[in-house]
Motif scaffolding. Sequence first.
Motif, PDB file in Angstrom:
ATOM      1  N   ARG A   1       5.714   2.812  -2.626  1.00 29.71           N
ATOM      2  CA  ARG A   1       4.871   1.609  -2.751  1.00 29.71           C
ATOM      3  C   ARG A   1       5.742   0.409  -3.094  1.00 29.71           C
ATOM      4  O   ARG A   1       6.533   0.473  -4.020  1.00 29.71           O
ATOM      5  CB  ARG A   1       3.794   1.810  -3.817  1.00 29.71           C
TER       6      ARG A   1
ATOM      7  N   ARG B   1       0.836  -1.190   0.000  1.00 26.14           N
ATOM      8  CA  ARG B   1       0.000   0.000   0.000  1.00 26.14           C
ATOM      9  C   ARG B   1       0.877   1.249   0.000  1.00 26.14           C
ATOM     10  O   ARG B   1       1.998   1.238   0.507  1.00 26.14           O
ATOM     11  CB  ARG B   1      -0.930   0.012   1.214  1.00 26.14           C
ATOM     12  N   ARG B   2       0.374   2.308  -0.589  1.00 27.75           N
ATOM     13  CA  ARG B   2       1.150   3.539  -0.675  1.00 27.75           C
ATOM     14  C   ARG B   2       1.423   4.131   0.707  1.00 27.75           C
ATOM     15  O   ARG B   2       0.516   4.232   1.543  1.00 27.75           O
ATOM     16  CB  ARG B   2       0.403   4.561  -1.524  1.00 27.75           C
TER      17      ARG B   2
END
Length: 318
Positions: A288, A179-180
């Motif tokens: 990411r 996930r970012r």
Amino acid sequence: MRISELARRSGVTTKAVRYYESLGLITPGRLANGYRDYDEDDVRLVREIRALHRLGIPVERTRPFLECLAAGRAYADDCPASLATYREAIDELTERIEALTARRTTLIGNLNAAAHRGSAVVPSEESGTADDDYLTLPADLPVPEDDGAVEHLCGTAAPGVALCDTAGRTIRLDGLGPRRAVVYVYPLTGRPGTDLPEGWNSIPGARGCTPETCGFRDHFQDLLEAGAGRVYGLSSQDSPYQNEVVERLGLPFDMLSDPSFGLADALGLPTFEADGMRLFKRLTLVIRDGVIEHVFYPVFPPNEHPEQVLTWLRENPL
């Protein structure tokens, strides 16, 4: 072949093979001495069961796929019953995702409420002078120029530099997951009653760390909903100093401390000198899967930057 060889070739345990047999999913032959005798078809069936189970389909519901293979089809999902099982599994996953999303939204709301409860930023009247009001930006702040100092960063692997966060954990930017992660890097936050470096307002990009941080606090839930998995602030200030900021501003996220500039040196991040101190220039990394996906630089005005990050996340969904 013996059960141990079947288990080894299929990547499962002998206990799992016995379980599949108890369900009637595989039916081995028998030797004259009564021992089970497995063949290549059993290897294929067990591998299929294992692959489907890793996708989240319970072992007990793999029967349509195995029957499809037994009917002579080249693929286990060539039959209507197999497709129906896919659809059932997808429907169940969708329900679980929706339930987890609802729980996540509730948890984020609870976190924000708890973080803001009782928080207070010391206003200028209590600080003594207008210069101590770190939430207000002078109208004539100099605008930082893009000096090309971060052009090399996009697509670069995040280094394995270990950083301490305000929760007492060790964080590595190359291990933040798929996930970012939004990591906004800033020079230093002011503290009521503590003088800022000489000429701070005249240094392009220096002033505005507290308004920027408050902006990330206020947009924290929006950032998560837009796809950010984590948000961190990062500076060269030590963790005790940052902990005071987290508590005073009621931040729902942690700060990262890099007093030795390990990240700056590893990535070639821009820094500057003020009052004899080496400080980070303001920028924001979107990371990411251990890779720097996007860089915001220069950042101006700092109080509007969290909205700029939010806009980018919404315009660039995963």
